[in-house]
Scaffold this motif. Structure first.
Motif, short mmCIF file in Angstrom:
data_model
loop_
_atom_site.label_atom_id
_atom_site.label_comp_id
_atom_site.label_asym_id
_atom_site.label_seq_id
_atom_site.Cartn_x
_atom_site.Cartn_y
_atom_site.Cartn_z
N SER A 90 -1.84 -15.45 8.62
CA SER A 90 -0.16 -14.83 8.96
C SER A 90 -0.83 -13.06 9.56
O SER A 90 -0.25 -12.58 10.18
N ALA A 134 4.91 -3.76 10.08
CA ALA A 134 5.39 -4.19 9.11
C ALA A 134 5.26 -5.28 8.40
O ALA A 134 4.53 -5.12 7.31
N VAL A 135 5.20 -6.16 9.17
CA VAL A 135 4.86 -7.85 8.91
C VAL A 135 3.29 -7.32 9.29
O VAL A 135 2.61 -8.01 8.19
N GLU A 137 0.85 -5.17 8.15
CA GLU A 137 1.15 -4.70 6.77
C GLU A 137 0.60 -5.23 5.68
O GLU A 137 0.00 -4.87 4.58
N GLN A 138 2.14 -5.87 5.73
CA GLN A 138 1.96 -7.28 4.37
C GLN A 138 0.91 -8.18 4.75
O GLN A 138 0.34 -8.54 3.53
N SER A 139 1.22 -8.52 5.55
CA SER A 139 0.34 -9.76 5.53
C SER A 139 -1.22 -9.59 5.66
O SER A 139 -2.02 -9.82 4.36
N LYS A 140 -1.58 -8.31 5.83
CA LYS A 140 -3.01 -7.87 5.19
C LYS A 140 -3.12 -7.13 4.07
O LYS A 140 -3.80 -7.41 3.04
N ALA A 141 -2.20 -7.23 2.84
CA ALA A 141 -1.57 -6.62 1.95
C ALA A 141 -1.75 -8.27 0.85
O ALA A 141 -2.49 -8.04 0.31
N GLU A 142 -1.10 -9.11 1.12
CA GLU A 142 -2.04 -10.04 1.17
C GLU A 142 -3.12 -10.73 1.23
O GLU A 142 -3.33 -11.76 0.19
N ASN A 145 -5.31 -9.42 -1.17
CA ASN A 145 -4.74 -9.37 -2.84
C ASN A 145 -5.59 -11.34 -3.42
O ASN A 145 -5.89 -11.22 -4.02
#
Length: 364
Positions: A90, A134-135, A137-142, A145
């Motif tokens: 992602s 933003a997408v 950064e969200q993928s990096k957060a996922e 996790n």
């Protein structure tokens, strides 16, 4: 006529007998109070899984000493590995989208400067770039996790300590919702011995101990001794502190703890023991238990007056550690003479011939 020759006054009274007596003197003695205690390590940590999976490997044995950061267990769950791979894919896709949106802006900007296209196209492209970032950064957060979950498959020791028993064996299914922990880990370099005083004992202590505040009074308590389950005395003494500031409404007692160094690991968490607290008493009379008798739940001794007449005197006893003497704080005072031998043949009010003997009492 024979009646006329009978002697008046009846049979002659028995002459006084000789009894050993001693004059009691004021002394300073030490008594000990014993309290049942439960031992706990300085830290007792439950090791629990953060994720679900099969217990794939156990790297330590029950009872082992382990270091902080040492690998203890491995949990197998391929789902967490797949989550990491998916999150990385992602990120790659999101990075590509960001680069594409950035290129679109670079293409549109000179056209806007030449007024070939409207400014609206440039602003729209910039908003699209922000959305793609933003997408990303969200993928990096996922990914973070997913990597955290994958890291949870390796369980490491949070402290230095001793491993407990293993309720789960290799291959067992475990999860964060399991009622039982994988094991317990206890740091026993320092151990706490928890014990209780009832309300009366606490009030007696507060009224008799030196110090203005409770903290000062507790600091003035003598160092405690620890008697282990085999009746052996632990080599180190412990400092007493207050474990709970309240009296339990269920038990009517206050909880204290004594802190002992345990670098050698001789004392284990969960064991039982006895806390022994010494207390020094001044101006106390010491008499042998053999010179006393009990009647109606009271302890008596025979005191001899100046006319050599004995009187049974009740007193308040404190038992000595060896069980052979009584410490007396009330009822018999220094300078009194008491009978120390043969009291079974004595009666209250009898006259004796006192024979002074030296007092020999073991105060310990």
């Amino acid at each position: 006529s024979s009646c006329k020759h009978e002697k008046a006054g009846g049979p002659a009274a028995a002459p006084p007998r000789e009894y050993s007596v001693t004059t009691v003197k004021p002394e300073t003695v030490t008594i000990h109070q014993d309290f049942p205690a439960t031992i706990e390590g300085q830290q007792v940590v439950e090791i629990r899984p953060m994720i679900s999976g099969y217990l794939d490997a156990i790297y330590v044995n029950e009872g082992d000493h382990v270091k902080k950061g040492q690998l203890l267990f491995k949990i197998r769950n391929p789902m967490y590995e797949q989550q990491v791979l998916t999150a990385k894919a992602s990120i790659n896709r999101a990075e590509a989208d960001v680069n594409t949106a950035d290129m679109e802006i670079e293409k549109i900007r000179p056209l806007v400067d030449k007024q070939i296209v409207s400014d609206y196209r440039l602003k729209s492209a910039q908003l699209e770039l922000g959305s793609k970032k933003a997408v990303l950064e969200q993928s990096k957060a996922e990914l973070a996790n997913a990597e955290s979950n994958l890291a949870y498959t390796s369980i490491k020791s949070p402290i230095n300590g001793i491993i407990g028993i293993f309720p789960f064996k290799q291959g067992a299914l475990v999860s964060s919702n399991s009622q039982q922990a994988l094991t317990t880990l206890s740091n026993i370099d320092t151990v706490f011995a928890y014990f209780s005083w009832n309300e009366k004992q606490l009030l007696d202590f507060l009224s008799s101990s030196p110090g203005e505040s409770l903290d000062e009074k507790i600091k003035n308590i003598s160092q405690a001794k620890l008697i282990l389950a085999n009746s052996a005395e632990y080599s180190k003494t412990g400092r007493i502190t207050l474990a709970s500031g309240m009296i339990s409404t269920q038990t009517g007692s206050a909880t204290f703890k004594a802190i002992f160094s345990n670098k050698e690991g001789l004392i284990r968490s969960g064991s039982s023991a006895t806390i022994r607290i010494p207390e020094e008493l001044h101006n106390v009379v010491v008499i042998p238990q053999s010179a006393t008798y009990e009647l109606q739940n009271k302890i008596f001794a025979y005191r001899v007056d100046s006319a050599n007449k004995v009187t049974a005197v009740a007193f308040d006893p404190l038992p000595s550690d060896n069980g052979q003497s009584f410490f007396v704080t009330k009822g018999i005072k220094p300078g009194d003479k008491i009978v120390v031998a043969g009291i079974n043949s004595l009666k209250n009010g009898a006259t004796i011939i006192p024979k002074e003997v030296a007092e020999k009492n073991d105060k310990q």
